[in-house]
Design an enzyme around this catalytic site. Sequence first.
Site, PDB file in Angstrom:
ATOM      1  N   HIS A 211       0.576 -37.933  10.414  1.00  0.00           N
ATOM      2  CA  HIS A 211       0.482 -36.536  10.174  1.00  0.00           C
ATOM      3  C   HIS A 211       2.091 -36.122  10.101  1.00  0.00           C
ATOM      4  O   HIS A 211       2.902 -36.883  10.571  1.00  0.00           O
ATOM      5  CB  HIS A 211      -0.201 -35.773  11.142  1.00  0.00           C
ATOM      6  CG  HIS A 211       0.411 -35.606  12.456  1.00  0.00           C
ATOM      7  ND1 HIS A 211       0.695 -36.582  13.325  1.00  0.00           N
ATOM      8  CD2 HIS A 211       1.352 -34.780  13.062  1.00  0.00           C
ATOM      9  CE1 HIS A 211       1.309 -36.347  14.542  1.00  0.00           C
ATOM     10  NE2 HIS A 211       1.646 -35.304  14.498  1.00  0.00           N
ATOM     11  N   HIS A 268       4.583 -39.143  11.120  1.00  0.00           N
ATOM     12  CA  HIS A 268       4.664 -39.872  11.998  1.00  0.00           C
ATOM     13  C   HIS A 268       3.409 -40.211  12.859  1.00  0.00           C
ATOM     14  O   HIS A 268       2.614 -39.564  12.390  1.00  0.00           O
ATOM     15  CB  HIS A 268       5.628 -39.305  13.059  1.00  0.00           C
ATOM     16  CG  HIS A 268       5.646 -37.696  13.124  1.00  0.00           C
ATOM     17  ND1 HIS A 268       5.533 -36.780  12.453  1.00  0.00           N
ATOM     18  CD2 HIS A 268       4.998 -37.211  14.288  1.00  0.00           C
ATOM     19  CE1 HIS A 268       5.246 -35.848  12.935  1.00  0.00           C
ATOM     20  NE2 HIS A 268       4.727 -35.817  14.306  1.00  0.00           N
ATOM     21  N   ARG A 278       2.515 -43.220  28.366  1.00  0.00           N
ATOM     22  CA  ARG A 278       3.662 -42.356  27.647  1.00  0.00           C
ATOM     23  C   ARG A 278       3.367 -40.763  27.621  1.00  0.00           C
ATOM     24  O   ARG A 278       2.456 -40.519  27.615  1.00  0.00           O
ATOM     25  CB  ARG A 278       3.476 -42.506  26.179  1.00  0.00           C
ATOM     26  CG  ARG A 278       4.435 -42.038  25.315  1.00  0.00           C
ATOM     27  CD  ARG A 278       4.529 -42.208  23.858  1.00  0.00           C
ATOM     28  NE  ARG A 278       5.246 -41.175  22.972  1.00  0.00           N
ATOM     29  CZ  ARG A 278       6.366 -41.470  22.732  1.00  0.00           C
ATOM     30  NH1 ARG A 278       7.118 -42.433  23.129  1.00  0.00           N
ATOM     31  NH2 ARG A 278       7.149 -40.709  21.852  1.00  0.00           N
TER      32      ARG A 278
END
Length: 341
Positions: A211, A268, A278
């Site tokens: 997106h 990205h 993460r």
Amino acid sequence: MVVLSHPAALNELFLVKASCKPSSMFTGVPVVDLAHPEAKTLMVEACQHVGFFKLVNHGVPLELMTSLENEALKFFVQPQFHKDKAGPPDPYGYGSKRIGTNGDMGWLEYLLFTTNPEVVSPKTLFLLHQNPQSFRSGVEEYTRAVKKVCSEVLELMGDGLGIGSREVFSRLIRDERSDSCLRINRYPACPELSVEVEALSGRNLIGFGEHTDPQIISVLRSNNTSGLQICLQDGTWVSIPPDHTSFFLGVGDLLQVMTNGRFKSVKHRVLADSSMSRLSMIYFGGPPLNEKIAPLPSLMSSEEESLYRELTWREYKSAAYKSRLSDNRLSLFHKSPTATH
């Protein structure tokens, strides 16, 4: 923990073909030292060619960043029933796996906070008041610090572009009605999927699908776990090495509009990991909801035509919420080739 009761459906929703490969035109993430005399020039070059750069010497203490990261982790490790009290998002608050209302899914859970005083979100109010004061103060202090960096960067960009007023971008973020937000994403390690992922050679687990960000600019900080990828202008996906001490800044759709396409909003995505978690914190700098956005005349020659029609952030934000992640939202606001005749 996710139970794999329907592996086929899960594969379809969360797996993507790996397409990250070296590119002859990509020599590494552009790095900008905020204190360097040529910072404004380096920023403009990075935004024109990549739409993305790494910012060092930004002045935000590492202790402030890690403090909020730790507070967020304390929330995320709580029992699911407790986290669910702050969701589903409205769109602010706590969310898990489902991204938006149009079917996009990701291997993540997240918290979304608004900084807009005109927006009242019962979910975020509940979230902040049901957690320790240290969590609330951490969100506020971090947001203030990153907003300051964001404003400074936008002013340097204005200088680098030779715009008459260096505050043409930053004033939109500094406005007390600025519709900015802070998002904290956690991509859990997924050992339950490791066998399935390995069996599907060349496939990766999607944490957040591809997106562009709709706002003006995004300021990202993550822990030292990899996963972030950006798409270059030749269509190649490249992985971004993590650095928990630095910020990564990406051009948003509105900045592409205001520069009439000189700056490119960067596409990205995030790939999750089967063994490492993460955590990322992203400040999205947005203008007031009713702010009119259009290509800046000071950036256009007399022969140059506007690529985009005038819009308000409220209008564009509404279109973004109605679209899928991978949709090209800016195409809805392109000027017709016959519009100027």
